[in-house]
Design an enzyme around this catalytic site. Structure first.
Site, PDB file in Angstrom:
ATOM      1  N   GLU A 260     -52.321 -16.682  31.594  1.00  0.00           N
ATOM      2  CA  GLU A 260     -53.708 -16.246  31.675  1.00  0.00           C
ATOM      3  C   GLU A 260     -54.032 -16.163  33.167  1.00  0.00           C
ATOM      4  O   GLU A 260     -53.814 -17.131  33.898  1.00  0.00           O
ATOM      5  CB  GLU A 260     -54.635 -17.273  31.001  1.00  0.00           C
ATOM      6  CG  GLU A 260     -56.076 -16.781  30.975  1.00  0.00           C
ATOM      7  CD  GLU A 260     -57.067 -17.828  30.471  1.00  0.00           C
ATOM      8  OE1 GLU A 260     -56.714 -19.023  30.429  1.00  0.00           O
ATOM      9  OE2 GLU A 260     -58.199 -17.436  30.139  1.00  0.00           O
TER      10      GLU A 260
ATOM     11  N   ARG B  86     -44.235 -29.642  27.067  1.00  0.00           N
ATOM     12  CA  ARG B  86     -44.553 -29.176  28.406  1.00  0.00           C
ATOM     13  C   ARG B  86     -44.087 -30.191  29.432  1.00  0.00           C
ATOM     14  O   ARG B  86     -43.779 -31.335  29.108  1.00  0.00           O
ATOM     15  CB  ARG B  86     -46.059 -28.960  28.517  1.00  0.00           C
ATOM     16  CG  ARG B  86     -46.841 -30.270  28.398  1.00  0.00           C
ATOM     17  CD  ARG B  86     -48.345 -30.021  28.355  1.00  0.00           C
ATOM     18  NE  ARG B  86     -48.728 -28.910  29.177  1.00  0.00           N
ATOM     19  CZ  ARG B  86     -49.726 -28.062  28.879  1.00  0.00           C
ATOM     20  NH1 ARG B  86     -50.401 -28.236  27.750  1.00  0.00           N
ATOM     21  NH2 ARG B  86     -50.039 -27.099  29.674  1.00  0.00           N
TER      22      ARG B  86
ATOM     23  N   LYS C  22     -55.602 -27.158  35.388  1.00  0.00           N
ATOM     24  CA  LYS C  22     -56.163 -26.092  36.220  1.00  0.00           C
ATOM     25  C   LYS C  22     -57.575 -26.430  36.665  1.00  0.00           C
ATOM     26  O   LYS C  22     -57.969 -26.149  37.794  1.00  0.00           O
ATOM     27  CB  LYS C  22     -56.212 -24.781  35.430  1.00  0.00           C
ATOM     28  CG  LYS C  22     -54.932 -23.986  35.502  1.00  0.00           C
ATOM     29  CD  LYS C  22     -55.119 -22.645  34.816  1.00  0.00           C
ATOM     30  CE  LYS C  22     -53.756 -21.973  34.642  1.00  0.00           C
ATOM     31  NZ  LYS C  22     -53.819 -20.810  33.753  1.00  0.00           N
TER      32      LYS C  22
END
Length: 558
Positions: A36, A261, A271
């Site tokens: 994204e 992850r 983020k």
RNA sequence: UGGGGCGUGGUGCAAUGGCAGCACAUCAGCCUUUGGAGCUGAGUAUCUAGGUUCGAAUCCUGGCGCCCCAGCCA
């Protein structure tokens, strides 16, 4: 660079892919990178990127870089460019670049198809009502009062949502599945929501509705002929929905496989928090060398090869795991050791005067550029009467096991001579200002004619021939292993994460370095020329220290 | 307390019914014109209780622990 090395060992994903090829479920392999564009790439993304890239490369398949731009409120072109740069730097190649927004039209047609099948409906409930009626983890949700609308009415409402007739938040299109499904994801998930502002960075104001991740991602995968949609564990519960949509539509169905992850100690991956760090000026921008964004690591001097090696070493599995930052550092050292030129630099200079050395003599000595790489050759360094050594390489009263320079002791100056410390000069406050030594002319080059040994070799630069430089010593940014868990960012910043050494001296050969050059400063660590460095003001970043066994001994001594 | 996932040395990953291994980290030693690099060695692990089996990290059952999910984020 070539990061296609085939020596990657097997894991459950590679096994699954191999099975799919063998069974004929797919007869080619295609994966996708789905970032994204709402932030810079960090080490966490790299794991996912590399898995996708390697799976494709190892199977002679291909990779599509697809920007997941389904939310204009959060995404910017700036990141579209930055992500490509960073991924290329890593060595990733792709077949083509696409955008989720490329498929908005076709996706809308698929939505209409679902509506016509009675599998989707427009819901007029407020966001609060939707949330309330979804139920909880232990209680089923209840059906929306709008759930049984006619197909005609749904079609009409959806068209009007699309054309911008309704304000944000007033209606959504939902899949009609089961409000009592124990998996919350399946309780009539939202497909489209209304967003008027801002304009989308690619489609402008063409659309007033934007697809949710669940409605967009799998459909895009299908449209692009992706065979394996690899993602992190939190999407595991989304897989039934991923498959439901494609089953209803009767379209090509890729296989979604989840893996855990990357969690890296002392690194910030969120983020949101990364942004907060930058915006509150706790760090110096997105490329502050203390960060684990790709641009920061690049500026710090980490190589793409080291990062790729690191990802290969951590493996792929489904366990929640925490990787020790020391492993990353080990990969960086390993790579830099093989490739970087050795140089002599003095971070905190201490003046040494060699009393019995001729005042005006300057000797040119040969120094090896890289003992790991004979092809790197040698260079000459100038030696003279007044030199600088590292403050840490001298002790007036040596602690146990310290075998560098102290009064009466003899050490080797690398590539030069044996010197013995004769005296110490102090200022009025008792600080050591300079030390005086004598050298043994018969030890030129560093070997004694009489076979006597010294316990230590120290590095040096000639006072008259060296250059001033600023050295920036970096350590881990945070004081705690999992900074993502902490909201009070300022309280967990390591106060010594950046220590600037403004008065360093480096050997003359470093005068024509350009940003990004990498060196080993002998006995200290790996350094790279910072992007702010100029001929007038040399600036070096410490990438990582050398392993320092003396520091360990010293620490144990307390 | 619903659903899903996961439990192997300090950390991460292997072993796919047959001697529990590799890397990082730790410790010890060797070597060294970088207390670097390199080399050698050591210690430490199958969550737990049963069961199946000649044999279980692996298969079965129960327990325990950890992670994820109640965005009109991805």
């Amino acid at each position: 660079m070539d990061i296609n090395a085939q020596n990657t060992s097997s894991d459950f994903i590679r096994d699954a892919v191999a099975d799919d090829l063998r069974s004929g479920r797919f007869n080619y392999i295609r994966t996708r990178l789905p970032p994204e564009p709402n932030g810079y790439l960090h080490i966490g993304h790299v794991k996912a990127f590399l898995i996708d890239y390697f799976i494709a490369a190892e199977n002679n398949g291909d990779l599509i870089l697809r920007f997941d731009d389904t939310n204009p409120a959060k995404e910017e072109v700036e990141f579209v460019d930055a992500i490509q740069q960073d991924a290329k730097w890593l060595g990733i190649n792709w077949l083509k670049i696409t955008y989720a927004s490329d498929y908005f039209g076709l996706l809308y047609e698929w939505a209409i198809k679902l509506v016509k099948m009675g599998k989707a409906y427009v819901d007029d409930q407020t966001p609060e009502e939707v949330s309330k009626n979804r139920g909880t983890l232990t209680e089923p949700g209840i059906n929306s009062p709008y759930r049984e609308r006619s197909v005609e009415e749904n079609l009409d409402l959806l068209a009007r949502m699309k054309s911008g007739e309704f304000p944000d938040g007033t209606r959504i299109l939902r899949a009609k599945i089961d409000m009592s499904d124990p998996n919350m994801v399946m309780r009539d998930p939202a497909m489209y929501r209304i967003i008027h502002e801002p304009a989308h960075h690619r489609t402008g104001r063409e659309w007033c509705i934007y697809p949710m991740y669940d409605w967009s991602h799998g459909q895009n995968d299908s449209m692009e002929g992706i065979t394996h949609s690899l993602c992190s564990m939190e999407y595991e519960i989304h897989r039934p929905l991923y498959e439901w949509f494609l089953d209803q539509l009767g379209e090509f169905k890729p296989r979604q496989i989840e893996f855990s992850r990357l969690n890296l100690s002392y690194a910030m991956m969120s983020k949101r928090k990364l942004r907060k760090l930058v915006e509150s000026n706790l760090v110096d921008g997105w490329d502050d060398p203390r960060l684990t964004t790709l641009r920061a690591m690049r500026r710090r001097g980490y190589t793409a090869e080291a990062i790729v090696d690191f990802i290969k070493k951590i493996g792929v599995a489904k366990n929640t795991s925490w990787i020790d930052y020391a492993l990353l550092e080990s990969c960086v050292r390993d790579d830099l050791n093989k490739r970087s030129l050795r140089r002599m630099a003095i971070i905190e200079p201490l003046k040494m005067i060699i009393d019995n050395y001729p005042d005006d003599l300057v000797e040119e000595l040969a120094a090896i550029n890289n003992p790991e790489d004979p092809d790197a050759g040698t260079r000459t360094v100038n030696f003279s009467k007044v030199i600088y050594i590292e403050q840490d390489d001298f002790r007036e009263t040596p602690p146990p096991k310290y075998y560098r320079l102290f009064p009466g002791n003899e050490v080797r100056l690398r590539y030069a001579y044996f010197v013995r410390c004769e005296s110490v000069v102090k200022d009025a406050d008792g600080n050591i200002v300079e030390i005086h030594c004598t050298y043994d002319p018969t030890t030129k080059g560093g070997d004694s004619a009489d076979g006597r040994k010294v316990k230590s070799t120290i590095h040096w630069v000639s006072a008259a021939h060296s250059l001033p430089a600023e050295v920036r010593e970096y350590e881990r940014l945070f004081t705690i292993e999992n900074p993502d868990d902490n909201e009070e960012l300022s309280s967990i910043i390591n106060p010594t994460s950046l220590v600037v050494k403004p008065s360093s001296r480096v050997e003359a050969s470093l005068g024509n370095t350009t940003p990004g050059d990498k060196f080993q400063f002998e006995r200290i660590g790996y350094f790279c020329t910072d992007l702010t460095s100029t001929k007038e003001k040399l600036v070096f970043n410490r990438t990582v220290t050398l392993k320092d066994s003396w520091a360990k001994i010293e620490k144990k001594q307390g």
